[in-house]
Design a protein around this motif. Structure first.
Motif, short mmCIF file in Angstrom:
data_model
loop_
_atom_site.label_atom_id
_atom_site.label_comp_id
_atom_site.label_asym_id
_atom_site.label_seq_id
_atom_site.Cartn_x
_atom_site.Cartn_y
_atom_site.Cartn_z
N LEU A 73 38.30 44.34 34.01
CA LEU A 73 38.30 44.41 35.47
C LEU A 73 38.67 45.80 35.98
O LEU A 73 38.13 46.27 36.99
CB LEU A 73 39.27 43.36 36.03
N ALA A 74 39.56 46.48 35.28
CA ALA A 74 40.02 47.79 35.74
C ALA A 74 38.96 48.87 35.60
O ALA A 74 39.12 49.97 36.14
CB ALA A 74 41.28 48.20 34.99
N THR A 75 37.87 48.57 34.90
CA THR A 75 36.80 49.56 34.76
C THR A 75 35.81 49.52 35.92
O THR A 75 34.91 50.36 35.98
CB THR A 75 36.03 49.34 33.44
N TYR A 76 35.98 48.57 36.83
CA TYR A 76 35.08 48.44 37.98
C TYR A 76 35.68 49.10 39.22
O TYR A 76 36.91 49.06 39.42
CB TYR A 76 34.80 46.97 38.27
N ALA A 77 34.82 49.65 40.04
CA ALA A 77 35.26 50.19 41.32
C ALA A 77 35.30 49.12 42.39
O ALA A 77 36.10 49.19 43.33
CB ALA A 77 34.32 51.32 41.76
N ALA A 78 34.41 48.13 42.25
CA ALA A 78 34.33 47.07 43.26
C ALA A 78 33.88 45.78 42.60
O ALA A 78 33.16 45.79 41.61
CB ALA A 78 33.37 47.46 44.38
N LEU A 178 30.84 44.81 39.93
CA LEU A 178 30.67 43.46 39.39
C LEU A 178 30.35 42.51 40.53
O LEU A 178 31.08 42.47 41.53
CB LEU A 178 31.94 43.00 38.68
N ILE A 179 29.27 41.76 40.41
CA ILE A 179 28.91 40.75 41.41
C ILE A 179 29.17 39.37 40.80
O ILE A 179 28.54 38.99 39.81
CB ILE A 179 27.44 40.88 41.84
N TRP A 203 19.47 42.01 47.19
CA TRP A 203 19.26 43.18 48.05
C TRP A 203 20.41 44.17 47.90
O TRP A 203 20.20 45.37 47.72
CB TRP A 203 19.13 42.74 49.50
N ILE A 204 21.66 43.68 47.96
CA ILE A 204 22.79 44.60 47.90
C ILE A 204 22.93 45.19 46.50
O ILE A 204 23.39 46.33 46.34
CB ILE A 204 24.09 43.92 48.37
N ALA A 205 22.52 44.44 45.48
CA ALA A 205 22.54 45.00 44.12
C ALA A 205 21.60 46.19 44.04
O ALA A 205 21.92 47.22 43.41
CB ALA A 205 22.16 43.93 43.11
N ALA A 211 22.26 53.84 44.96
CA ALA A 211 23.34 54.77 45.28
C ALA A 211 24.00 55.34 44.03
O ALA A 211 24.97 56.10 44.14
CB ALA A 211 24.39 54.06 46.14
N GLY A 212 23.49 54.96 42.85
CA GLY A 212 24.00 55.55 41.62
C GLY A 212 25.01 54.71 40.86
O GLY A 212 25.58 55.18 39.87
N ALA A 213 25.23 53.47 41.27
CA ALA A 213 26.19 52.61 40.60
C ALA A 213 25.50 51.77 39.53
O ALA A 213 24.28 51.55 39.57
CB ALA A 213 26.89 51.69 41.61
N THR A 214 26.29 51.28 38.59
CA THR A 214 25.83 50.32 37.60
C THR A 214 26.32 48.95 38.02
O THR A 214 27.52 48.76 38.27
CB THR A 214 26.37 50.65 36.20
N VAL A 215 25.42 47.98 38.13
CA VAL A 215 25.77 46.65 38.65
C VAL A 215 25.70 45.63 37.53
O VAL A 215 24.69 45.53 36.82
CB VAL A 215 24.82 46.24 39.80
#
Length: 323
Positions: A73-78, A178-179, A203-205, A211-215
């Motif tokens: 969990l700590a490796t995620y920004a959101a 993470l979704i 859509w948000i993924a 925007a450059g994130a990994t989902v």
């Protein structure tokens, strides 16, 4: 909501005389109970008819994925929770209040989550909620309000687009997101399917990816159509012709009504909490569809106007739009 002496005292008295029009709450069972109680306290004759069944994603692969998500969990920004049910099943094994610790110590501490309580939440992690209900579920699970992001309180809609307006301006390059989601079961053998039931999530993924994130996605619960008994079928049949107002909070729930058999909805009324749900209800044949924001005060206001207009003989021509 206020009681008999609260700010809605006069309204409740008026509602009691609106011909006993029922409000049919179609949310999953656990949520339906809460909404029925709130609407009854507000003076409405509310009744539950869940059109979606919810259960945990409990396969060995799902359980392992959940454990791995907690450990990393700590490796995620959101972390985006698509609904209150996503919150419920993510935190289900760790119901105690969360503790916030420095990010440097979070990885080692979270690695022990499977055997120790309470859960530990990295201080730098942002918890994303598309609406106030999901945000409330996060707070109830122990997430500090200062770590929760969501649409503005006065947003016209509460969905992924509104959430992105609040969060999309940040620099997401190189971040992990993470979704936490559910998944529908369909087909003759209950296969899991990524149908068109979650256009906002997808859509948000895509926005985060652009925007450059990994989902990453984590499935924590399963949705399926109900298996109604005779009493539920009779309620659906009568609610289709007796002037009841169906409270619709999911396009998937609208589609699941087919499991109840043929129901004539031409004289039925629906209150939908999102334009996509309203569109699905009109396509399914509801004779009157009104849109409302999903908050209780907006829904009660819309119900007052719908029921009051019907009592005044104008139900066929009512046009409401609650942003």
């Amino acid at each position: 909501m206020g009681g008999p002496h609260g700010r809605h005292a006069g309204v409740v008295t008026g509602r009691a005389g609106m011909g006993g029009v029922r409000v049919i709450v179609t949310r999953p069972e656990r949520e339906s109970r809460q909404w029925v109680e709130q609407l009854q306290r507000a003076g409405f004759a509310a009744e539950a008819l869940p059109l979606i069944e919810i259960g945990p994603a409990a396969s060995p692969a799902d359980v392992q994925a959940l454990q791995q998500a907690w450990q990393s969990l700590a490796t995620y920004a959101a972390c985006l929770f698509v609904s209150g049910n996503a919150v419920h099943y993510f935190f289900k094994q760790n119901r105690s209040a969360a503790q916030v610790i420095p990010a440097q110590a979070a990885i080692k501490t979270i690695a022990t989550m499977a055997t120790e309580a309470p859960p530990v939440l990295p201080a730098g992690l942002r918890f994303m909620a598309p609406g106030p209900g999901t945000a409330a579920a996060l707070r109830a699970a122990g997430v500090p309000a200062t770590q929760i992001d969501g649409p503005a309180a006065d947003a016209q809609q509460f969905d992924s687009q509104a959430l992105w307006q609040a969060a999309g301006g940040r620099d997401w390059r190189g971040s992990r997101v993470l979704i936490v989601r559910g998944q529908s079961l369909a087909g003759p053998h209950g296969e899991a399917t990524d149908s068109a039931a979650a256009p906002g999530r997808d859509w948000i993924a895509r926005q985060w990816t652009s925007a450059g994130a990994t989902v990453d996605f984590l499935r924590v619960y399963l949705r399926r159509a109900p298996q109604p008994g005779p009493a539920q079928r009779q309620l659906a049949l009568s609610a289709g012709r007796d002037g009841s107002v169906w409270l619709l909070s999911s396009s998937e729930a609208v589609h699941n009504l087919a499991s109840f058999g043929a129901i004539d909805l031409r004289r039925a009324r629906a209150l939908a909490t999102h334009p996509r749900i309203a569109e699905a209800a009109r396509a399914a044949g509801w004779g009157l569809v009104v849109e409302s924001r999903p908050q209780l005060e907006d829904i009660t206001q819309a119900l007052d106007e719908m029921i009051g207009s019907a009592a005044g003989g104008t139900a066929g021509s009512i046009e409401l739009g609650h942003p």
